[in-house]
Design a protein around this motif. Structure first.
Motif, mmCIF file in Angstrom:
data_model
loop_
_atom_site.group_PDB
_atom_site.id
_atom_site.type_symbol
_atom_site.label_atom_id
_atom_site.label_comp_id
_atom_site.label_asym_id
_atom_site.label_seq_id
_atom_site.Cartn_x
_atom_site.Cartn_y
_atom_site.Cartn_z
ATOM 1 N N PRO A 58 0.800 -1.195 0.076
ATOM 2 C CA PRO A 58 -0.021 -0.054 -0.026
ATOM 3 C C PRO A 58 0.876 1.181 -0.005
ATOM 4 O O PRO A 58 0.583 2.306 -0.505
ATOM 5 N N LEU A 59 2.041 1.149 0.733
ATOM 6 C CA LEU A 59 2.805 2.451 0.863
ATOM 7 C C LEU A 59 3.608 2.605 -0.496
ATOM 8 O O LEU A 59 3.742 3.838 -0.814
ATOM 9 N N ILE A 60 3.930 1.687 -1.332
ATOM 10 C CA ILE A 60 4.240 1.815 -2.387
ATOM 11 C C ILE A 60 3.504 2.633 -3.402
ATOM 12 O O ILE A 60 3.935 3.279 -4.235
ATOM 13 N N ALA A 61 2.230 2.002 -3.168
ATOM 14 C CA ALA A 61 1.285 2.497 -4.413
ATOM 15 C C ALA A 61 1.105 3.933 -3.953
ATOM 16 O O ALA A 61 0.986 4.887 -5.085
ATOM 17 N N LEU A 62 0.764 4.349 -2.749
ATOM 18 C CA LEU A 62 0.674 5.782 -2.435
ATOM 19 C C LEU A 62 1.798 6.688 -2.835
ATOM 20 O O LEU A 62 1.792 7.929 -3.322
ATOM 21 N N ILE A 121 2.495 7.174 -18.499
ATOM 22 C CA ILE A 121 2.869 7.325 -17.167
ATOM 23 C C ILE A 121 2.362 6.045 -16.332
ATOM 24 O O ILE A 121 3.096 5.760 -15.242
ATOM 25 N N ILE A 122 1.204 5.695 -16.782
ATOM 26 C CA ILE A 122 0.514 4.725 -15.722
ATOM 27 C C ILE A 122 1.285 3.635 -16.062
ATOM 28 O O ILE A 122 1.570 2.819 -15.189
ATOM 29 N N ILE A 123 2.044 3.162 -17.136
ATOM 30 C CA ILE A 123 2.658 1.991 -17.395
ATOM 31 C C ILE A 123 4.066 1.898 -16.443
ATOM 32 O O ILE A 123 4.519 0.847 -16.047
ATOM 33 N N VAL A 159 4.859 -0.778 -13.708
ATOM 34 C CA VAL A 159 6.262 -1.340 -13.621
ATOM 35 C C VAL A 159 7.205 -1.280 -12.400
ATOM 36 O O VAL A 159 7.783 -2.068 -11.887
ATOM 37 N N LEU A 160 6.961 0.222 -12.079
ATOM 38 C CA LEU A 160 7.874 0.456 -10.857
ATOM 39 C C LEU A 160 7.294 -0.175 -9.574
ATOM 40 O O LEU A 160 7.941 -0.738 -8.869
#
Length: 312
Positions: free
Chosen positions: A85-89, A227-229, A233-234
């Motif tokens: 979750p923290l990576i996503a945010l 951007i979203i891709i 990937v990241l």
């Protein structure tokens, strides 16, 4: 017939790319996936089928293994519901994603591990028993943790009802798994024979879900794809790298380290897509991160499994 199902299982990443290509060229061909039939949400029904097949492969031993490997389970589950979750945010903030994409990315981070992780773990020569246990446990506790963590992360941007999300996860995830467990308990020999076909069935259903979402959001994907891709990937590789790092730091063996890394990077992206569509209907692009993540995790996972098997 069995050969066909094995073919689908083996070349899933190619089939999902083909489904995405078709949905981009002929988006209406999969629009039924996001529709309702006699009041039944087709997307949720498809996802429930995947979770039901998962339930038919589970046994009590899979949950008993939690007590046999307490450190690995504790580390894996903690990483699942804290790091992802923290990576996503962090990525949503770093790339200044709009509200819809932020919600979708956060949901990818807060849902439980995906069932495909067990297959990739097997191909990578990891600890399959640990992978199954991690997937099972993270899925069972998801009705509580997914809504709570999602609320904590995005409540300042978007209002939603975590109780409704809790009910949705019970309906989509827990009930199908319980039904699958019951079937496996009552008819174990039948379920054992089904194991040769279930991965392919799940793969086909996931392809349909991804194709449906991609087709419905064709224009949004094409206009914001770069951007979203990059973010997707990241998100995947950060999760994989941190999984390796955490496993190494707590002193796990190589097989367990590989398993935790794969489990952390593989998300139930179908569930994140379903939750986005159900609870954030005004944010149509919120379904995009889940669909793209599903494509990427299976493509990259298949390649990495080969690398892990050969060089680790």
């Amino acid at each position: 017939m069995k050969r066909i199902f094995k073919f689908v299982e083996k070349y899933f990443f190619i089939i999902i790319l083909l489904a995405v290509a078709i949905s981009l060229v002929y988006p209406k061909s999969f629009e039924w996936v996001l529709s309702n039939y006699n009041g039944i949400n087709i997307l949720n029904l498809l996802l429930s089928i995947v979770l039901f097949t998962m339930g038919t492969t589970l046994k009590a031993d899979d949950f008993i293994n939690v007590f046999k490997n307490p450190k690995e389970i504790a580390v894996g589950i903690s990483a699942q519901y804290v790091i992802m979750p923290l990576i996503a945010l962090a990525l949503a903030s770093a790339f200044s994603l709009d509200s819809a994409l932020t919600v979708g990315l956060v949901l990818v981070g807060t849902v439980p591990g995906g069932t495909a992780s067990d297959v990739i773990t097997f191909l990578a020569k990891g600890d399959v028993a640990l992978s199954v246990s991690l997937t099972a446990v993270s899925t069972v506790i998801s009705p509580i943790l997914t809504p709570i963590i999602t609320l904590l992360l995005i409540s300042n941007q978007i209002n939603f009802n975590p109780i409704d999300m809790f009910i949705s996860i019970i309906e989509i995830v827990i009930i199908p798994i319980i039904l699958g467990l019951i079937l496996n308990y009552k008819f174990p020999e039948f379920c054992e024979r089904l194991k040769d076909y279930l991965p392919a069935i799940s793969s086909i259903v996931i392809c349909l879900i991804v194709a449906g979402v991609v087709g419905a959001n064709k224009q949004a994907i094409l206009t914001s794809s770069t951007i979203i891709i990059v973010v997707i990937v990241l998100q995947y590789f950060l999760a994989m790298s941190l999984g390796f790092g955490i496993g190494y730091l707590v002193g796990m063996k190589k097989k367990q380290i590989i398993t935790v890394a794969i489990e952390l990077a593989f998300q139930n992206s179908g569930l994140s897509t379903s939750l986005a569509k159900t609870h954030f209907p005004s944010l149509s692009q919120a379904t995009v991160p889940g669909a793209l993540y599903s494509v990427w995790q299976n493509l990259a996972g298949s390649i990495l499994a080969y690398v892990f098997r050969r060089f680790l």
